[in-house]
Design a protein around this motif. Structure first.
Motif, PDB file in Angstrom:
ATOM      1  N   LEU A   1      44.778  39.705  33.842  1.00 43.59           N
ATOM      2  CA  LEU A   1      44.049  38.828  32.930  1.00 43.59           C
ATOM      3  C   LEU A   1      43.295  37.728  33.660  1.00 43.59           C
ATOM      4  O   LEU A   1      42.997  36.681  33.087  1.00 43.59           O
ATOM      5  N   SER A   2      42.988  37.982  34.925  1.00 42.77           N
ATOM      6  CA  SER A   2      42.194  37.040  35.722  1.00 42.77           C
ATOM      7  C   SER A   2      41.350  37.844  36.693  1.00 42.77           C
ATOM      8  O   SER A   2      41.515  39.052  36.828  1.00 42.77           O
ATOM      9  N   ASP A   3      40.425  37.171  37.369  1.00 43.40           N
ATOM     10  CA  ASP A   3      39.569  37.882  38.325  1.00 43.40           C
ATOM     11  C   ASP A   3      40.388  38.470  39.468  1.00 43.40           C
ATOM     12  O   ASP A   3      40.114  39.567  39.943  1.00 43.40           O
TER      13      ASP A   3
ATOM     14  N   GLY B   1      46.719  43.927  41.558  1.00 42.60           N
ATOM     15  CA  GLY B   1      45.937  43.963  40.333  1.00 42.60           C
ATOM     16  C   GLY B   1      44.576  44.602  40.456  1.00 42.60           C
ATOM     17  O   GLY B   1      43.882  44.771  39.446  1.00 42.60           O
ATOM     18  N   GLN B   2      44.162  45.003  41.657  1.00 44.51           N
ATOM     19  CA  GLN B   2      42.821  45.555  41.855  1.00 44.51           C
ATOM     20  C   GLN B   2      42.780  47.084  41.798  1.00 44.51           C
ATOM     21  O   GLN B   2      41.695  47.675  41.795  1.00 44.51           O
ATOM     22  N   SER B   3      43.934  47.747  41.798  1.00 44.15           N
ATOM     23  CA  SER B   3      44.014  49.208  41.615  1.00 44.15           C
ATOM     24  C   SER B   3      43.302  50.007  42.693  1.00 44.15           C
ATOM     25  O   SER B   3      42.835  51.123  42.442  1.00 44.15           O
TER      26      SER B   3
END
Length: 207
Positions: free
Chosen positions: A31-33, A81-83
């Motif tokens: 939920l953030s950059d 979080g960048q997958s």
């Protein structure tokens, strides 16, 4: 070597673009950059987004055994979080990346130099193989057992792999079976052999 390294960097860029859709279906959305790793400097700048671990490839001689350099969550925490993640794989002549799986991601391998025999085993135990040449790309579906083998004893091979997860995970089949605490009796029964043979296999893997 410098021009080769520039080509490696270019190929990494292509690989990341190619797995964009894979990545969208990978790790949970954030939920953030981006997520600043714990312990990072208070001032966020470009250093946070830079991984320098591949610099050791510049001007280095080929390794004498199979070697993989990873840029995954453990080595590059900003990937959280960048997958996405990446690995550079070096195969001396006659070397193998033994059968293994990545439980959390598909793998897209781009062969930059040499040739490789690759294979996938699906859930019906069917084997799919291919001999890759320079410039070929091959996908290993998520969770399936696969391998890469440099058949040419005289020429090394060099590849870059991209993953649709920041933490794809690797389960080495030989190590998971023979270098863990599964009892020799269970293994002997499972492989329809004797304990002595199992112990020889373990010794060969440095158990």
């Amino acid at each position: 070597m410098a021009s080769r390294f520039e080509f490696i960097i270019f190929s990494m860029t292509l690989s990341f673009a190619a797995i964009f859709h894979m990545a969208m279906a990978g790790d949970p959305d954030i939920l953030s950059d981006f997520i600043v790793p714990l312990g990072s400097p208070p001032v966020v700048d470009g250093n946070l987004f830079t991984f320098t671990g591949m610099r050791q490839l510049v001007g280095a001689p080929p390794p004498d055994k199979f070697k993989v350099l990873k840029a995954s969550l453990a080595e590059f925490p900003i990937l959280n979080g960048q997958s996405v993640s990446m690995a550079v794989l070096q195969y001396p002549g006659g070397s193998v990346n033994p059968p293994h799986t990545h439980p959390r991601a598909s793998e897209l391998l781009f062969l930059l130099d040499g040739s490789l025999q690759v294979g996938i085993v699906d859930t019906t135990n069917k084997l799919y193989t291919q001999t890759l040449q320079e410039g070929d790309i091959f996908v290993f579906p998520k969770g399936l057992v696969h391998f890469q083998y440099n058949v040419d004893a005289n020429k090394p091979a060099f590849a870059v792999s991209a993953f649709g997860s920041a933490n794809a995970g690797t389960v080495s089949i030989p190590n998971a079976v023979f270098n863990t605490s599964i009892s020799d009796a269970v293994l002997a029964t499972s492989f329809k052999t004797d304990v002595s043979t199992i112990q020889k296999l373990k010794a060969g893997l440095g158990h």
